[in-house]
Design a protein around this motif. Structure first.
Motif, PDB file in Angstrom:
ATOM      1  N   GLN A   1      10.138   2.163   8.735  1.00 37.88           N
ATOM      2  CA  GLN A   1       9.448   2.172   9.905  1.00 37.88           C
ATOM      3  C   GLN A   1       8.538   1.151   9.982  1.00 37.88           C
ATOM      4  OE1 GLN A   1       7.089   5.853  10.167  1.00 37.88           O
ATOM      5  NE2 GLN A   1       8.951   7.051  10.466  1.00 37.88           N
ATOM      6  N   VAL A   2       7.803   0.448   8.902  1.00 42.39           N
ATOM      7  CA  VAL A   2       7.085  -0.698   8.788  1.00 42.39           C
ATOM      8  C   VAL A   2       8.114  -1.899   9.400  1.00 42.39           C
ATOM      9  CG1 VAL A   2       5.564  -2.417   7.593  1.00 42.39           C
ATOM     10  CG2 VAL A   2       5.273   0.093   7.397  1.00 42.39           C
ATOM     11  N   ILE A   3       8.915  -1.959   8.713  1.00 42.57           N
ATOM     12  CA  ILE A   3      10.025  -3.254   8.983  1.00 42.57           C
ATOM     13  C   ILE A   3      10.511  -3.141  10.192  1.00 42.57           C
ATOM     14  CG2 ILE A   3      12.243  -4.088   8.252  1.00 42.57           C
ATOM     15  CD1 ILE A   3      11.574  -3.303   5.393  1.00 42.57           C
ATOM     16  N   ALA A   4      10.755  -1.898  10.974  1.00 44.85           N
ATOM     17  CA  ALA A   4      11.418  -1.675  12.074  1.00 44.85           C
ATOM     18  C   ALA A   4      10.274  -2.295  13.332  1.00 44.85           C
ATOM     19  CB  ALA A   4      11.712   0.041  12.779  1.00 44.85           C
ATOM     20  N   GLU A   5       8.977  -1.843  13.106  1.00 39.47           N
ATOM     21  CA  GLU A   5       7.958  -2.514  13.963  1.00 39.47           C
ATOM     22  C   GLU A   5       7.903  -3.853  13.839  1.00 39.47           C
ATOM     23  OE1 GLU A   5       4.267  -0.766  12.383  1.00 39.47           O
ATOM     24  OE2 GLU A   5       4.824   1.330  12.778  1.00 39.47           O
ATOM     25  N   ILE A   6       8.334  -4.650  12.641  1.00 34.82           N
ATOM     26  CA  ILE A   6       8.320  -6.075  12.630  1.00 34.82           C
ATOM     27  C   ILE A   6       9.307  -6.511  14.009  1.00 34.82           C
ATOM     28  CG2 ILE A   6       8.788  -8.020  11.308  1.00 34.82           C
ATOM     29  CD1 ILE A   6       7.891  -6.524   8.825  1.00 34.82           C
ATOM     30  N   ARG A   7      10.497  -5.883  13.797  1.00 33.51           N
ATOM     31  CA  ARG A   7      11.657  -6.351  14.726  1.00 33.51           C
ATOM     32  C   ARG A   7      11.252  -6.106  15.897  1.00 33.51           C
ATOM     33  NH1 ARG A   7      16.688  -7.221  12.213  1.00 33.51           N
ATOM     34  NH2 ARG A   7      17.628  -7.004  14.281  1.00 33.51           N
ATOM     35  N   GLU A   8      10.587  -4.994  16.423  1.00 40.27           N
ATOM     36  CA  GLU A   8      10.116  -4.712  17.683  1.00 40.27           C
ATOM     37  C   GLU A   8       9.034  -5.593  18.300  1.00 40.27           C
ATOM     38  OE1 GLU A   8       8.624  -0.692  17.611  1.00 40.27           O
ATOM     39  OE2 GLU A   8      10.814   0.377  17.132  1.00 40.27           O
ATOM     40  N   THR A   9       8.308  -6.102  17.348  1.00 43.00           N
ATOM     41  CA  THR A   9       7.265  -7.073  17.785  1.00 43.00           C
ATOM     42  C   THR A   9       7.740  -8.515  17.597  1.00 43.00           C
ATOM     43  OG1 THR A   9       6.391  -7.061  15.805  1.00 43.00           O
ATOM     44  CG2 THR A   9       5.210  -5.634  17.443  1.00 43.00           C
TER      45      THR A   9
ATOM     46  N   ALA B   1      10.184  13.521  -3.254  1.00 42.04           N
ATOM     47  CA  ALA B   1       9.797  13.755  -1.978  1.00 42.04           C
ATOM     48  C   ALA B   1       8.715  12.645  -1.657  1.00 42.04           C
ATOM     49  CB  ALA B   1       9.238  15.086  -1.801  1.00 42.04           C
ATOM     50  N   ASP B   2       7.773  12.352  -2.523  1.00 40.69           N
ATOM     51  CA  ASP B   2       6.790  11.240  -2.260  1.00 40.69           C
ATOM     52  C   ASP B   2       7.705   9.996  -2.013  1.00 40.69           C
ATOM     53  OD1 ASP B   2       4.958  13.274  -2.178  1.00 40.69           O
ATOM     54  OD2 ASP B   2       4.361  12.984  -4.302  1.00 40.69           O
ATOM     55  N   MET B   3       8.555   9.572  -2.943  1.00 41.78           N
ATOM     56  CA  MET B   3       9.011   8.345  -2.848  1.00 41.78           C
ATOM     57  C   MET B   3       9.943   8.406  -1.514  1.00 41.78           C
ATOM     58  SD  MET B   3       9.502   5.346  -4.261  1.00 41.78           S
ATOM     59  CE  MET B   3       8.734   5.554  -5.829  1.00 41.78           C
ATOM     60  N   LEU B   4      10.542   9.372  -1.174  1.00 43.81           N
ATOM     61  CA  LEU B   4      11.434   9.228  -0.080  1.00 43.81           C
ATOM     62  C   LEU B   4      10.530   9.045   1.076  1.00 43.81           C
ATOM     63  CD1 LEU B   4      14.188   9.461   1.451  1.00 43.81           C
ATOM     64  CD2 LEU B   4      13.931  12.089   1.475  1.00 43.81           C
ATOM     65  N   LYS B   5       9.348   9.754   1.292  1.00 47.47           N
ATOM     66  CA  LYS B   5       8.469   9.420   2.247  1.00 47.47           C
ATOM     67  C   LYS B   5       7.796   8.057   2.465  1.00 47.47           C
ATOM     68  CE  LYS B   5       5.834  13.080   2.768  1.00 47.47           C
ATOM     69  NZ  LYS B   5       4.810  14.082   2.599  1.00 47.47           N
ATOM     70  N   ALA B   6       7.655   7.444   1.235  1.00 48.99           N
ATOM     71  CA  ALA B   6       7.297   6.149   1.160  1.00 48.99           C
ATOM     72  C   ALA B   6       8.137   5.232   1.704  1.00 48.99           C
ATOM     73  CB  ALA B   6       6.771   5.695  -0.187  1.00 48.99           C
ATOM     74  N   LEU B   7       9.390   5.432   1.243  1.00 43.15           N
ATOM     75  CA  LEU B   7      10.634   4.535   1.800  1.00 43.15           C
ATOM     76  C   LEU B   7      10.794   4.611   3.321  1.00 43.15           C
ATOM     77  CD1 LEU B   7      13.200   5.344  -1.125  1.00 43.15           C
ATOM     78  CD2 LEU B   7      12.231   3.117  -0.743  1.00 43.15           C
ATOM     79  N   GLN B   8      10.784   6.064   3.793  1.00 43.21           N
ATOM     80  CA  GLN B   8      10.936   6.080   5.228  1.00 43.21           C
ATOM     81  C   GLN B   8       9.764   5.445   5.967  1.00 43.21           C
ATOM     82  OE1 GLN B   8      10.957  10.196   5.147  1.00 43.21           O
ATOM     83  NE2 GLN B   8      13.451  10.457   5.018  1.00 43.21           N
ATOM     84  N   LYS B   9       8.428   5.560   5.418  1.00 49.37           N
ATOM     85  CA  LYS B   9       7.698   4.767   6.215  1.00 49.37           C
ATOM     86  C   LYS B   9       7.716   3.429   5.895  1.00 49.37           C
ATOM     87  CE  LYS B   9       2.415   5.029   6.223  1.00 49.37           C
ATOM     88  NZ  LYS B   9       1.222   5.618   5.682  1.00 49.37           N
ATOM     89  N   ALA B  10       8.255   2.927   4.871  1.00 42.91           N
ATOM     90  CA  ALA B  10       8.253   1.378   4.713  1.00 42.91           C
ATOM     91  C   ALA B  10       9.356   0.862   5.698  1.00 42.91           C
ATOM     92  CB  ALA B  10       8.766   0.921   3.357  1.00 42.91           C
TER      93      ALA B  10
ATOM     94  N   ASP C   1       0.845  -1.207   0.192  1.00 45.08           N
ATOM     95  CA  ASP C   1       0.101  -0.056  -0.074  1.00 45.08           C
ATOM     96  C   ASP C   1       1.006   1.381  -0.286  1.00 45.08           C
ATOM     97  OD1 ASP C   1      -2.311  -1.626   0.076  1.00 45.08           O
ATOM     98  OD2 ASP C   1      -2.760  -1.474   2.239  1.00 45.08           O
ATOM     99  N   VAL C   2       2.045   1.233   0.884  1.00 45.80           N
ATOM    100  CA  VAL C   2       2.777   2.314   0.788  1.00 45.80           C
ATOM    101  C   VAL C   2       3.372   2.644  -0.455  1.00 45.80           C
ATOM    102  CG1 VAL C   2       5.180   3.018   1.534  1.00 45.80           C
ATOM    103  CG2 VAL C   2       3.425   2.050   3.097  1.00 45.80           C
ATOM    104  N   PHE C   3       3.809   1.577  -1.329  1.00 48.76           N
ATOM    105  CA  PHE C   3       4.591   2.014  -2.625  1.00 48.76           C
ATOM    106  C   PHE C   3       3.173   2.228  -3.534  1.00 48.76           C
ATOM    107  CE2 PHE C   3       7.958  -0.377  -0.591  1.00 48.76           C
ATOM    108  CZ  PHE C   3       8.822   0.640  -0.583  1.00 48.76           C
ATOM    109  N   ASN C   4       2.148   1.929  -3.610  1.00 48.07           N
ATOM    110  CA  ASN C   4       1.159   1.913  -4.386  1.00 48.07           C
ATOM    111  C   ASN C   4       0.731   3.478  -4.358  1.00 48.07           C
ATOM    112  OD1 ASN C   4       0.953  -0.550  -5.085  1.00 48.07           O
ATOM    113  ND2 ASN C   4      -0.836  -1.012  -3.714  1.00 48.07           N
ATOM    114  N   THR C   5       0.885   4.037  -3.295  1.00 50.08           N
ATOM    115  CA  THR C   5       0.716   5.405  -2.994  1.00 50.08           C
ATOM    116  C   THR C   5       1.469   6.354  -4.091  1.00 50.08           C
ATOM    117  OG1 THR C   5       2.071   5.742  -1.152  1.00 50.08           O
ATOM    118  CG2 THR C   5      -0.194   5.308  -0.680  1.00 50.08           C
TER     119      THR C   5
END
Length: 692
Positions: free
Chosen positions: A681-689, A670-679, A13-17
């Motif tokens: 964060q998503v992967i970082a959440e996987i490690r935390e959980t 800028a949109d692509m950088l924002k999407a990559l930073q959000k992605a 979804d992030v990269f679809n945006t």
């Protein structure tokens, strides 16, 4: 680990945006020939009829199908938020927030969107359709439905439809993060399966290929698929699962998928009881879910690295585009100052971006001075273009009507000026080469040092015009100075120059030594005054001004190079006609007398000696003049010239107008950088959980 698939869906979804497919996410690519039951398998996994059906190529665009399992509580919460009335619904990426609860509408929307992009001529395109299905009856999966493999164009299909489809399929299954679901009908020969053949091209070991055998109920009487289902015919690493599809009659009679799954289970229990628990649609869904989860877990480390690398690249790209202009005056002054500084640094050799493929800037100017210009001057022959007759003629013209006892000094000055004049053209060419290099530095600074200028094409053009104009104004001034340097040397022939005086003294000693050597070699019967070329008779016979001697010796043979005088031989006057003394025949050639040879030698040595002194002066003074009048002047005045010409209130809006696509590229980056930073964060959440 079950939550890994929703995480991948979130990344999708992030990269679809941003409409980008630069990250190859784990997914299941469904491959099969037309009429192999591929669509029926997908609908069985969804549990609803939602895919277009018909003859020929029906799937003409990749369909990325995300199945999202929704728990009852989440379903109620989502239904309240989105106003959804029902337990199952779908959403397309291209329709934004519109929600479909009628799966017939979903099928019609797929057909309409396919025709909108691919047209109605049965052509295909690689632009995917994104569809997300929310249901409590599905497992979390991401599937890609690809066009069915075909061999022969039908109707108005393109002639190369087979190649187009294969290229599209290979593009998706070549993704190392994808699982290949190869669908083959049981009533065909597995050894000729096109789906398995294509899969093996990109996955020769079969490590990410899962085979699905459809239409188990349509095999010929007396045969079964036991050997195939046991993997004895075509071994596949991830396994082989058999399913039973709905027939076309079942579809026409509106037989539900749930009823078809119940009938499938009954058929497997009856026909393949020992394999019933390892085949069927439900087992296929669980297997795909398990394989995808493990595959996602294996791909995440590399995926995380890829996202971080891309984020750094897009951060750098965004920085190169610069920030939107807020203070125009400050921005313009900064850009002008930066360009002027980079221009000067390139000349001085302290630029940030150093060219490694060729000399540029100050290094090339140095090369021009000491290699190109220096070698050109050294290649100029001090006596080039000067013949013996030129020297003798100059000597005679300098003596007037009376024969000279000594070599006239005027002849030396006349000839040496002629030779010194030849140094002017190489000197002016040196100025031209330096001017061209300083023009090239403008482009070098634009391309490598101040890329921000590319944002403002009008400012870039204006800066180029100002610098070019400044260089153009300095060119005639520098040429005039170089011309004067040569003119100064021509204005006064300094025969008292220390180097020239030493050379004259050495030359006189050499001549005297040669005279004494010749006298020692003569026989004793020859009078020494004649041998020395002196005395009345010697001067009369061999003197420079003795025309009788010249005419008398006209019949002598040819001699050496500079000891032989070449003249013309006009027609002799005929007998009986008046004689014009100016038309007296001149001999074709004659040998130079010792006096003439000595005089020529003296003049030539003097010319060479003085020419070398002047050449040394020119070789030293021309680069200094070019540096002072052209290079250093431009360096010192460039900043003030740019500010004076461009830093004006009336020009700000025009000069700082960005190129048409710059703002768009900045927003996309800028949109692509924002999407990559959000992605990230998503992967970082996987490690935390602790899911990874």
């Amino acid at each position: 680990m079950e939550a890994l698939i929703p995480v991948i869906n979130k990344l999708q979804d992030v990269f679809n945006t941003v409409g980008a497919d630069i990250i190859q996410l784990p997914q299941i690519a469904v491959v099969g020939t037309q009429s192999s039951g591929k669509s029926s398998v997908l609908e069985a996994l969804v549990g609803r009829d939602l895919l277009p059906r018909g003859t020929g190529v029906v799937t003409r665009r990749p369909l990325i199908l995300q199945l999202v399992h929704v728990d009852p509580e989440d379903r109620r919460k989502t239904s309240e938020e989105n106003g959804v009335d029902g337990e199952e619904w779908g959403k397309f990426l291209h329709t934004k927030s519109k929600i479909y609860t009628d799966f017939d509408e979903i099928r019609l929307e797929i057909e309409a969107e396919t025709e909108r992009v691919s047209g109605n001529n049965k052509g295909i395109t690689d632009e995917p359709i994104h569809l997300k299905i929310f249901s409590p009856h599905v497992v979390n999966l991401t599937l890609v439905d690809l066009p069915g493999i075909t061999k022969v164009p039908v109707g108005d299909q393109p002639k190369d439809i087979e190649l187009q489809i294969k290229d599209l399929i290979v593009k998706h299954i070549s993704n190392p993060n994808s699982i290949i679901l190869a669908v083959t009908a049981a009533n065909t020969d597995m050894a000729t399966s096109e789906a398995l053949k294509v899969a093996r091209e990109v996955d020769p070991d079969g490590r990410r290929t899962l085979a699905v055998v459809t239409k188990l109920d349509l095999m010929d009487a007396g045969t079964d698929a036991m050997d195939v289902l046991m993997g004895r015919v075509i071994p596949v690493k991830l396994g082989l699962i058999g399913v039973v599809n709905r027939s076309q009659l079942d579809i026409n009679n509106k037989k539900t998928v749930a009823d078809a799954i119940r009938d499938e289970y009954a058929f497997l229990q009856k026909k393949y009881p020992s394999l019933a628990n390892r085949n069927g649609t439900k087992y296929l869904a669980r297997t795909l879910n398990r394989l995808l989860m493990h595959h996602i877990r294996d791909c995440l480390p590399e995926l995380k690295t890829r996202i971080n690398v891309l984020a750094a690249q897009y951060q750098s790209l965004l920085s190169s585009y610069g920030e939107p202009v807020e203070d125009q005056s400050s921005t313009l002054l900064q850009l002008i100052t930066k360009f002027a500084a980079e221009y000067c640094h390139t000349i001085e050799g302290t630029a940030k971006y150093i060219e490694t493929t060729e000399l540029c800037g100050g290094a090339r100017i140095c090369y021009i001075f000491h290699e190109t210009f220096g070698r050109t001057l050294e290649s100029v022959d001090p006596l080039g273009g000067l013949t013996t007759i030129d020297v003798l003629t100059a000597i005679r013209n300098a003596t007037g009507p009376r024969p000279a006892l000594f070599v006239p000094e005027v002849s030396f000055e006349l000839l040496v000026k002629r030779q010194v004049k030849r140094l002017e053209d190489p000197s002016l060419r040196c100025v031209e080469l330096v001017h061209e290099e300083m023009q090239r530095i403008i482009q070098h600074c634009s391309n490598y040092s101040t890329q921000e200028l590319l944002r403002f094409p009008k400012l870039h053009d204006a800066i180029v015009e100002v610098v070019t104009s400044l260089l153009r104004k300095r060119l005639p001034v520098t040429n005039e100075m170089v011309h004067n340097l040569v003119a100064i040397e021509l204005a006064y022939i300094n025969t008292k120059h220390p180097d020239f005086a030493d050379a004259c003294g050495l030359m006189n000693n050499n001549i005297e030594e040669q005279r004494r050597n010749r006298m020692r070699e003569l026989p004793s019967s020859v009078p020494r005054e004649k041998a020395a070329g002196g005395g009345p008779q010697g001067d009369q016979d061999g003197g420079t001004g003795n025309w009788r001697g010249m005419l008398k010796k006209g019949d002598e043979g040819m001699g050496g190079d500079r000891s032989m005088l070449q003249t013309s031989n006009p027609a002799s006057p005929q007998r009986g006609h008046a004689v014009n003394l100016l038309d007296v025949p001149v001999p074709v050639s004659r040998k130079l007398s010792s006096r003439e040879q000595r005089d020529c030698e003296v003049i030539e040595r003097l010319i060479k000696s003085y020419f070398l002194i002047v050449r040394k002066n020119i070789q030293d003074s021309v680069p200094k003049a070019v540096m002072h009048f052209l290079v250093n002047h431009v360096k010192d005045s460039l900043q003030s010239e740019l500010v004076g010409q461009l830093y004006k209130a009336g020009l700000l809006d025009d000069l700082l107008t960005e190129s048409e696509d710059m703002a768009q590229r900045r927003n996309e980056a800028a949109d692509m950088l924002k999407a990559l930073q959000k992605a990230s964060q998503v992967i970082a959440e996987i490690r935390e959980t602790h899911l990874w």
